[in-house]
Design an enzyme around this catalytic site. Structure first.
Site, short mmCIF file in Angstrom:
data_model
loop_
_atom_site.label_atom_id
_atom_site.label_comp_id
_atom_site.label_asym_id
_atom_site.label_seq_id
_atom_site.Cartn_x
_atom_site.Cartn_y
_atom_site.Cartn_z
N HIS A 280 0.83 -1.21 0.00
CA HIS A 280 0.00 0.00 0.00
C HIS A 280 0.86 1.26 0.00
O HIS A 280 0.79 2.09 0.91
CB HIS A 280 -0.95 -0.01 1.20
CG HIS A 280 -2.03 -1.04 1.08
ND1 HIS A 280 -1.96 -2.27 1.69
CD2 HIS A 280 -3.19 -1.03 0.38
CE1 HIS A 280 -3.04 -2.97 1.39
NE2 HIS A 280 -3.80 -2.25 0.60
N ASN A 281 1.67 1.36 -1.03
CA ASN A 281 2.63 2.47 -1.10
C ASN A 281 2.28 3.41 -2.26
O ASN A 281 1.22 3.26 -2.89
CB ASN A 281 4.04 1.88 -1.27
CG ASN A 281 4.07 0.87 -2.41
OD1 ASN A 281 3.44 1.07 -3.44
ND2 ASN A 281 4.77 -0.24 -2.20
N PHE A 282 3.18 4.33 -2.53
CA PHE A 282 2.90 5.34 -3.56
C PHE A 282 2.71 4.71 -4.95
O PHE A 282 1.92 5.18 -5.76
CB PHE A 282 4.03 6.37 -3.57
CG PHE A 282 3.81 7.49 -4.55
CD1 PHE A 282 2.71 8.33 -4.44
CD2 PHE A 282 4.70 7.70 -5.59
CE1 PHE A 282 2.49 9.37 -5.35
CE2 PHE A 282 4.49 8.74 -6.50
CZ PHE A 282 3.39 9.57 -6.38
N HIS A 284 1.37 1.83 -5.55
CA HIS A 284 0.00 1.30 -5.58
C HIS A 284 -0.98 2.45 -5.85
O HIS A 284 -1.89 2.31 -6.68
CB HIS A 284 -0.33 0.60 -4.26
CG HIS A 284 -1.78 0.25 -4.10
ND1 HIS A 284 -2.42 -0.69 -4.88
CD2 HIS A 284 -2.74 0.73 -3.25
CE1 HIS A 284 -3.70 -0.77 -4.52
NE2 HIS A 284 -3.92 0.10 -3.54
N HIS A 320 -6.66 7.36 -2.08
CA HIS A 320 -7.46 6.33 -1.43
C HIS A 320 -6.76 5.48 -0.37
O HIS A 320 -7.43 4.84 0.44
CB HIS A 320 -8.10 5.41 -2.49
CG HIS A 320 -7.22 4.27 -2.86
ND1 HIS A 320 -6.15 4.40 -3.70
CD2 HIS A 320 -7.23 2.97 -2.48
CE1 HIS A 320 -5.54 3.24 -3.83
NE2 HIS A 320 -6.19 2.36 -3.10
N ASP A 321 -5.42 5.44 -0.35
CA ASP A 321 -4.74 4.64 0.68
C ASP A 321 -3.72 5.48 1.44
O ASP A 321 -2.75 4.92 2.00
CB ASP A 321 -4.04 3.41 0.05
CG ASP A 321 -4.95 2.19 0.01
OD1 ASP A 321 -5.81 2.05 0.89
OD2 ASP A 321 -4.80 1.36 -0.92
N ASP A 430 -8.99 -0.35 -7.71
CA ASP A 430 -8.24 -0.70 -6.51
C ASP A 430 -7.73 -2.13 -6.53
O ASP A 430 -6.66 -2.43 -6.01
CB ASP A 430 -9.18 -0.49 -5.29
CG ASP A 430 -8.44 -0.50 -3.98
OD1 ASP A 430 -7.21 -0.33 -3.98
OD2 ASP A 430 -9.10 -0.67 -2.93
N GLN A 481 -4.63 -16.35 -5.14
CA GLN A 481 -5.24 -15.74 -6.33
C GLN A 481 -6.45 -16.46 -6.89
O GLN A 481 -7.39 -15.81 -7.36
CB GLN A 481 -4.19 -15.57 -7.45
CG GLN A 481 -3.19 -14.45 -7.21
CD GLN A 481 -3.75 -13.20 -6.57
OE1 GLN A 481 -4.12 -13.18 -5.41
NE2 GLN A 481 -3.81 -12.13 -7.32
P1 5GP Z 1 -6.95 -1.80 -0.54
O1 5GP Z 1 -6.42 -2.30 0.75
O2 5GP Z 1 -5.90 -1.75 -1.60
O3 5GP Z 1 -7.69 -0.50 -0.47
O4 5GP Z 1 -8.13 -2.82 -0.90
C1 5GP Z 1 -7.98 -3.91 -1.65
C2 5GP Z 1 -7.86 -5.17 -0.83
O5 5GP Z 1 -8.23 -6.23 -1.68
C3 5GP Z 1 -6.42 -5.47 -0.43
O6 5GP Z 1 -6.06 -5.00 0.81
C4 5GP Z 1 -6.39 -6.98 -0.47
O7 5GP Z 1 -6.90 -7.51 0.73
C5 5GP Z 1 -7.36 -7.32 -1.56
N1 5GP Z 1 -6.65 -7.52 -2.83
C6 5GP Z 1 -6.38 -6.62 -3.79
N2 5GP Z 1 -5.74 -7.19 -4.82
C7 5GP Z 1 -5.60 -8.50 -4.50
C8 5GP Z 1 -5.05 -9.61 -5.17
O8 5GP Z 1 -4.51 -9.54 -6.27
N3 5GP Z 1 -5.10 -10.80 -4.52
C9 5GP Z 1 -5.68 -10.95 -3.32
N4 5GP Z 1 -5.69 -12.15 -2.76
N5 5GP Z 1 -6.22 -9.93 -2.66
C10 5GP Z 1 -6.19 -8.71 -3.25
MN MN Z 2 -5.84 0.30 -2.43
#
Ligand code: 5GP
Ligand code: MN
Length: 572
Positions: A280-282, A284, A320-321, A430, A481
């Protein structure tokens, strides 16, 4: 009234304090405390140019900038951070605990933790020397090593073990330099902390400002509009330029009268407030924004929504993060962090990201909306809050169900419909890594798992419930995945493609490919596991034969598991 001026440095930064000669001692102490940005329980030390500790009091000897004193926070109370800066990350407090254990021990310490302590701002080597001196003195005076020293040595060993057991926290870069020999890390690498340091930011800011006047080629501008864009090819300062291009090419600069310097300052502040964490960095932030930007172009949203809606969507993606620390909401709630307390367990992270965004925008020099009338600002604020709060994955089903229900009669002029679409678009962006080419997407999965594993490790260390999909003992790349793509990504992406069929080829096809890829990987891993189990069984059978024979000879008890393979032999 007569005053004194004291010159000193804090973290290498020159400061000067001025106070009346008859100022109360506590006020002088508080003055230095605030200069060091220290909490009420942090320990401050002031050194004179000879390196001796001097008392922080109204009696301080006035000095000149050439004979500066040095102020240091030698120990920080992890509970004393002000609310606005969010609580220390758990790893910080954990390391601090370990360090404090170590302080109670003597040391012939040559431990890999010295660097860890150093990275956390402690001078372990000088402490070591003092402790070694003490040990020597005890030896000379007592004639032999007293039991208490043995006891303390045992504590040191246990400290070393504990440190080794937190080496997985190396994702923060604390250990990295130790194992990489002559490899020269970036000048800021050694200093990498969860939050970006001033030097780190200034370096990137300078680069960004130098580059921001450069013209980005038409080819890159077009490439930027596609989900195939490869973020890994661009460094942070360049990414900031690309974000600037997005605001320009969507005509936001002209439409909303955004001054280029304000946009640059805003983007820099955003960059600064994304932390040094694996996922959750820049970068992302950039990927999510770039996907949003791509979706806007691919679906020709400019002809369907108002410019202000697009501005809301792009800016929501950017913010957003903000200030994510690498621990999800479940952790925040279970660990009862400051964020969970502040937001009463209701989307603590998303509320925080959004609050940080508006905190940045409160400063007029960062406020890209500063030239807009109040009603537009209000509309933007409402929209951004809605979009960022929609990224809480616990709301996933509710939002998707709502979207499905309005789809048959979707109306771009209906405000409720538009709101849901905007939430869906930020949600899609996202979690869109798997919609990217494999060579872009796969490293993102590694980053995500690194962050997940770290959280579950910390949960184990802290005795909190372990988040199952983050547990390194249970989750692998493909297992993470296949389920996520089948049950989360595809159902969401398919609904969006129902509204915009042209998206099928851009985001659904690559996701299906990724599903095949990880399904194959899962099967291969399963086969490998079976093969390993078989060869282990074969080895056990061999061992058991030997053990059983020797048991017969020496009458040694053999545990029940040693007999198990014999049953297998009997069965085959
Ligand atoms: P974010 O935290 O980025 O706002 O919300 C997205 C959330 O969805 C992530 O924290 C993570 O839990 C899940 N997520 C996003 N992309 C993936 C992915 O490619 N694989 C899995 N298993 N989870 C993901
Ligand atoms: Mn995010």
């Amino acid at each position: 009234m007569a005053t004194k001026i004291i010159y000193f440095t804090v973290n290498g930064r020159p400061e000067q304090a001025e106070f009346p000669v008859d100022c109360p001692a506590q006020d002088v102490k508080d003055l230095f405390r605030s200069a060091a940005e220290a909490g009420p329980h942090d320990i401050l030390k002031l050194y004179n140019p000879k390196g001796n500790i001097i008392n922080i009091s109204p009696g301080l000897e006035p000095n000149s900038p050439n004979s500066c004193y040095k102020l240091e926070v030698v120990a920080a109370d992890r509970n004393s951070e002000p609310l606005g800066t969010f609580t220390s990350a758990p790893w910080e407090s954990y390391c601090l605990d370990l360090f404090q254990n170590c302080q109670q021990s003597p040391s012939s310490l040559v431990i890999s933790g010295a660097e860890l302590a150093g990275a956390l701002g402690f001078d372990l080597s000088s402490m070591e020397k003092r402790l070694q001196g003490l040990e020597k003195k005890i030896l000379m005076e007592a004639g032999e090593t007293p039991a208490v020293v043995y006891e303390m040595k045992k504590q040191v060993d246990s400290f070393r073990e504990k440190l080794e057991s937190v080496e997985h926290l190396s994702w923060l870069g604390l250990f990295k330099d130790l194992s990489e020999g002559n490899l020269k890390p970036s000048p800021f690498y050694l200093k990498r902390t969860l939050r970006k340091t001033r030097e780190e930011c200034e370096h990137v800011r300078e680069k960004f400002l130098q580059m921001s006047s450069l013209e980005v080629s038409e080819e890159v501008r077009q490439y930027l509009k596609t989900p195939t864009f490869d973020n890994w090819q661009w460094e942070d300062a360049e990414i900031m330029v690309l974000l600037q291009v997005m605001y320009t090419d969507l005509d936001f600069i002209a439409t909303f009268n955004i001054e280029p310097e304000v946009l640059q300052q805003f983007l820099f502040e955003v960059y600064r407030r994304y932390n040094n964490i694996p996922f959750h960095n820049f970068k992302h932030c950039f990927c999510v924004t770039q996907m949003m930007y791509g979706l806007i172009w691919l679906t020709d949203l400019r002809s369907k929504l108002d410019a202000i809606d697009l501005l809301i969507m792009l800016t929501s993606a950017v913010c957003h993060d903000l200030d994510h620390t690498g621990y999800n909401n479940a952790y925040q709630i279970n660990a009862r962090t400051e964020l969970a307390l502040r937001y009463n367990d209701i989307s603590p992270l998303e509320n925080h990201h959004c609050a940080v965004a508006f905190e940045l925008l409160e400063k007029t020099e960062n406020n890209i909306f500063r030239n807009l009338p109040m009603d537009q600002y209000k509309q933007i604020r409402e929209g951004i809050i809605k979009c960022i709060l929609a990224t809480d994955m616990t709301r996933h089903n509710d939002i998707l169900i709502k979207f499905k229900s309005i789809l048959p009669a979707f109306d771009f002029t209906n405000k409720d419909h538009k709101d849901v679409l905007m939430m869906i678009l930020i949600k899609v962006s996202d979690i869109s890594n798997e919609a990217r080419p494999m060579e872009v997407a796969e490293p993102w999965l590694d980053c995500l798992l690194q962050e997940f594993y770290n959280q579950s490790d910390v949960e184990k260390l802290e005795g909190l419930p372990v988040t199952p999909f983050m547990d390194r003992d249970k989750v692998t790349k493909p297992s993470s995945q296949t389920g996520f793509i089948r049950f989360v990504l595809l159902p969401l992406f398919i609904e969006l493609a129902n509204l915009f069929p042209c998206l099928e080829q851009h985001i659904i096809d690559p996701v299906r490919k990724a599903l095949d890829y990880y399904t194959e990987m899962e099967k291969a891993l399963e086969r490998e596991k079976q093969n390993r189990a078989q060869s282990e069984n074969a080895a056990k059978i061999k061992d058991t034969t030997v053990v059983t024979q020797s048991t017969a000879e020496s009458h040694v008890e053999v545990g029940p598991e040693a007999h198990t393979p014999q049953t297998v032999v009997g069965d085959t």
